[in-house]
Structure formats: C-alpha cells, structure tokens
Design an enzyme around this catalytic site. Structure first.
Site, short mmCIF file in Angstrom:
data_model
loop_
_atom_site.label_atom_id
_atom_site.label_comp_id
_atom_site.label_asym_id
_atom_site.label_seq_id
_atom_site.Cartn_x
_atom_site.Cartn_y
_atom_site.Cartn_z
N ASN A 58 -10.09 0.68 2.25
CA ASN A 58 -8.66 0.71 1.93
C ASN A 58 -8.47 0.40 0.44
OD1 ASN A 58 -5.95 0.15 1.60
ND2 ASN A 58 -5.76 -1.12 3.42
N CYS A 87 0.83 -1.22 0.00
CA CYS A 87 0.00 0.00 0.00
C CYS A 87 0.85 1.26 0.00
CB CYS A 87 -0.93 0.01 1.20
SG CYS A 87 -2.11 -1.34 1.18
N HIS A 125 -2.16 7.02 4.29
CA HIS A 125 -2.79 5.88 3.62
C HIS A 125 -4.09 5.58 4.36
CE1 HIS A 125 -3.76 2.06 2.08
NE2 HIS A 125 -3.24 1.35 3.08
O1 UT7 Z 1 -2.97 -1.58 4.27
C1 UT7 Z 1 -2.92 -2.49 5.35
C2 UT7 Z 1 -4.26 -3.10 5.51
N1 UT7 Z 1 -4.57 -3.66 6.77
C3 UT7 Z 1 -5.07 -2.99 7.81
O2 UT7 Z 1 -5.15 -1.81 7.85
C4 UT7 Z 1 -5.55 -3.81 8.97
C5 UT7 Z 1 -4.99 -3.41 10.28
N2 UT7 Z 1 -5.68 -4.13 11.33
C6 UT7 Z 1 -6.83 -3.69 11.88
O3 UT7 Z 1 -7.27 -2.62 11.58
C7 UT7 Z 1 -7.52 -4.57 12.88
O4 UT7 Z 1 -6.63 -5.55 13.32
C8 UT7 Z 1 -8.83 -5.22 12.31
C9 UT7 Z 1 -9.86 -4.13 12.04
C10 UT7 Z 1 -8.52 -5.94 11.02
C11 UT7 Z 1 -9.38 -6.19 13.33
O5 UT7 Z 1 -9.65 -5.53 14.55
P1 UT7 Z 1 -9.22 -6.21 15.92
O6 UT7 Z 1 -9.75 -5.36 16.99
O7 UT7 Z 1 -7.74 -6.44 15.85
O8 UT7 Z 1 -10.04 -7.56 15.89
P2 UT7 Z 1 -9.47 -9.02 16.03
O9 UT7 Z 1 -8.78 -9.41 14.77
O10 UT7 Z 1 -8.71 -9.11 17.31
O11 UT7 Z 1 -10.81 -9.82 16.16
C12 UT7 Z 1 -11.67 -9.63 17.27
C13 UT7 Z 1 -12.90 -10.47 17.04
C14 UT7 Z 1 -12.59 -11.90 16.63
O12 UT7 Z 1 -13.56 -12.72 17.22
P3 UT7 Z 1 -13.21 -13.58 18.53
O13 UT7 Z 1 -12.07 -14.46 18.13
O14 UT7 Z 1 -12.83 -12.58 19.58
O15 UT7 Z 1 -14.48 -14.30 18.80
C15 UT7 Z 1 -12.79 -11.91 15.15
O16 UT7 Z 1 -13.18 -13.17 14.64
O17 UT7 Z 1 -13.63 -9.90 15.94
C16 UT7 Z 1 -13.92 -10.93 15.01
N3 UT7 Z 1 -14.02 -10.35 13.68
C17 UT7 Z 1 -15.18 -9.85 13.22
N4 UT7 Z 1 -16.40 -9.76 13.75
C18 UT7 Z 1 -17.36 -9.18 13.01
C19 UT7 Z 1 -13.05 -10.18 12.75
N5 UT7 Z 1 -13.55 -9.57 11.67
C20 UT7 Z 1 -14.86 -9.36 11.93
C21 UT7 Z 1 -15.92 -8.76 11.20
N6 UT7 Z 1 -17.13 -8.69 11.78
N7 UT7 Z 1 -15.74 -8.25 9.96
#
Ligand code: UT7
Length: 327
Positions: free
Chosen positions: A284, A114, A254
């Site tokens: 994004n 990115c 970004h």
């Molecule tokens: O250009 C680079 C691109 N990438 C990025 O910018 C991503 C950077 N990362 C982030 O912004 C965050 O890590 C995310 C937004 C992707 C995820 O947020 P998080 O607070 O780190 O969530 P997590 O991955 O720790 O997941 C928490 C929970 C999980 O459930 P359990 O295991 O606690 O039951 C996930 O399965 O949220 C769940 N989850 C969702 N729930 C509803 C993950 N994606 C989703 C979703 N909807 N779309």
C-alpha cells in the site's frame, strides 16, 4: 468544450525491495500469512539517506514528458501526501525546486489519507475546468516506511514507499473526467492515525517513549469501511456519468490489500480481469498507489485512449472518492 483529463502519467519507486521473507526475520510473521491476508509479496522502501522528494520529482518528470510538456509549462502543483517532507513547508516546494520550475506557480500539499490522489485530481480538474490554470501537476508522494513501527506486525507488512504523478489539462475528442465523487465520514477518524508530531501532541519525550509517532490502524474496521465506501462512491460516480459497470474498461482501485480489492469486485459483480492490481509488488503506497498502477497499465498497453477508467480510493479521515475518466 474540452474536458480536463489526465494527459500524462508517471511513477517512481525506491530501488530497495523488502520481501515478506525478509520481514519475517524482523517480526513474528510469515510469507504465508501476509500473502493470504493481503496479497502482498514485497514492497519498496526508501533507504535512511534517501530523500523522499526525489521520488516525487522523478514521477513528475515522467508525467510531464508523457504529456508532451516541459516543467516550465506547469501552471500549478498539488502534492497529495499524508506525511510531508517537512511539517512546514510541506512537500510541494521541494518537488517544484527539483523540477526547476522557475515561474512562481502556486503549489500546496493536500492531506486526504490514501484518497489523496483522487481528491487532488478532482481539485486539479476543477481548476482546469474553471480555466484558471491550463496544466496542473498532481503528485502522490508517500514514504510511510518512515512512520511505521517495525515491531508492529499488524501494520509493518502492509505499506510501501513510492510516488506517482499526473498532468491534468484540457483533453481533445471527448476524453477526460466524466464524473467524480468525493466524500468523508469524520466519525471514523480513529481507524487510521499518527497521533503525535502535530499541534495536539507535539514531539516530546512522552510522545517518543509512548510510540505515538507511529502509524496505528484498526485493521478490521478499515477493511469493512473500505469495501462499502469504494463501492458506493464508484456506483454514484458511474450514475452521474450516465454509465453502467458494463461500460467500464478498467477499475483502478487504491492498492491497499488484495482481499479488499477482490471483495469490491465481488460486491460490484465486476470481473477481476478488468481490475488493475499491483499490490503484490508495492504493497500500500497510499496516495501514490493509483498513479503507479495507472502508469504501469498505460505502459504495458492495457489502458488505451478512449477507454472508460474508474479510479476509486478510501483512506484515513476516513475519506473516500472516485472518478470516471474517458482516457
Ligand atoms: O489504506 C488503508 C490501509 N489499511 C488497510 O488496507 C488494512 C485493512 N485491513 C486488513 O486488510 C486486515 O484487517 C489485515 C490484513 C490488516 C488483518 O487481517 P485480519 O484477518 O483482519 O487479521 P486480524 O487483525 O483479525 O488478526 C488475526 C490474527 C491476530 O492474531 P490472534 O489475535 O488471532 O492470535 C493477529 O495478531 O493475525 C495476527 N496478525 C499477524 N500474524 C502474522 C496480525 N498481523 C500479523 C502478521 N503476521 N503480519
């Protein structure tokens, strides 16, 4: 001496909007989860028959016009993209053809996650500074929707399609690039990846059955690296330019995620009112996100000639970088 700078900017996005509400019918997610964790409300997605290159061409036409030039004035083209129109010959020939540039100008694709637009802008600025080329067109073109696993809620909510373009040429009145800084950390290459389709894992029944052609991401790892890397590279760049954050009119980061953007502003103690954000509407769009945000901010008059603008990004690789410009 005239510094190279962005003389014209443009963007294009597909017409099709995909809202969080619609996504929550495809996967187990909700508008509330997506909005709280990412700030994203909708994204644009190419239709199955739409050709991604047309986005790049449309953005480029707008940028060339804004620079007061014609396509025939372009001397070189760099397309920053993660997944090109075709593995061979990439995306650049299709953009060049769409612009009807008849001169045999050099073109190439550049892959830097990115951060691709920042990398390509730096390469273009150096080409102009070396006086090898006068008008270099940089296009950030991305259609990651084609590599998203629409069953993976952890990634499918985050990305959108789009293109942005900039013409980089010598600028008058002390305007142009004041400093730039590019870097990368190869130890984190596995944070964001599409494993198959390249020479390590060419397409096969095994790669298709194993879902290896989809984008996968270690979200938490990306989040932590993103914030620190954008802060470090921005501070370095400002120091190089002999400026402080108080001199900056706008930071255009970004557009990955609202939480990353606000965390960056907080760590830098920089007011959010001076940070350009449109991740809510486009999600994004990878290499396209900065030029789309710049185009909108120029069009609505927030960005004005003479202002100090910082662009900063991070991405797969992992790569990161920033550029300080007097607009
Ligand atoms: O250009 C680079 C691109 N990438 C990025 O910018 C991503 C950077 N990362 C982030 O912004 C965050 O890590 C995310 C937004 C992707 C995820 O947020 P998080 O607070 O780190 O969530 P997590 O991955 O720790 O997941 C928490 C929970 C999980 O459930 P359990 O295991 O606690 O039951 C996930 O399965 O949220 C769940 N989850 C969702 N729930 C509803 C993950 N994606 C989703 C979703 N909807 N779309």
């Amino acid at each position: 001496m005239q510094r190279p700078g962005i003389s014209g900017i443009g963007c294009a996005v597909p017409e099709k909007r995909l809202t969080n509400e619609e996504l929550s019918k495809l996967v187990d997610t909700s508008d509330e989860w997506i909005t709280t964790r990412t700030g994203i409300q909708e994204r644009r997605v190419l239709g199955p028959d739409e050709d991604p290159a047309w986005l790049g061409v449309a953005a480029a036409k707008q940028a060339i016009k804004a620079a007061g030039l014609k396509p025939k004035d372009i001397d070189a083209l760099i397309t920053a993209t993660n997944v090109s129109e075709m593995l061979i010959p990439g995306s650049s020939p299709f953009i060049c053809e769409g612009l009807k540039i008849e001169k045999e100008i050099p073109f190439f694709d550049l892959i830097a996650g990115c951060t691709g637009f920042v990398y390509a802008a730096k390469v273009a600025a150096d080409m102009v500074a070396a006086e090898s080329y006068e008008n270099v067109l940089v296009v950030g073109l991305e259609a990651l929707s084609r590599f998203i696993n629409w069953k993976d809620r952890a990634t499918c909510v985050l990305f959108g399609d789009g293109a942005g373009a900039a013409v980089i040429r010598p600028m008058p009145d002390g305007r142009g690039v004041l400093a730039s800084s590019l870097a990368a950390d190869s130890s984190k290459w596995d944070l964001l990846r599409i494993e198959a389709g390249g020479i390590k894992h060419p397409a096969s029944h095994k790669t298709v059955d194993g879902d290896m052609h989809y984008l996968v991401m270690e979200g938490g790892g990306v989040f932590k690296s993103a914030v620190t890397m954008m802060e470090v590279t921005t501070e370095k760049c400002l120091a190089q330019a002999g400026l402080t954050k108080e001199d900056v009119d706008w930071i255009v980061p970004h557009q990955a995620n609202m939480r990353i953007i606000t965390a960056l502003a907080k760590r830098m103690d920089f007011p959010m009112e001076k940070v350009i954000v449109n991740v809510d509407r486009y999600a994004n769009t990878s290499t396209a996100s900065i030029p789309i945000a710049l185009t909108e901010a120029v069009a609505d008059g927030r960005i004005q000639p003479g202002q100090v603008i910082v662009i900063t990004a991070f991405g797969a690789g992992v790569t990161y970088g920033a550029m300080v410009l007097r607009w």
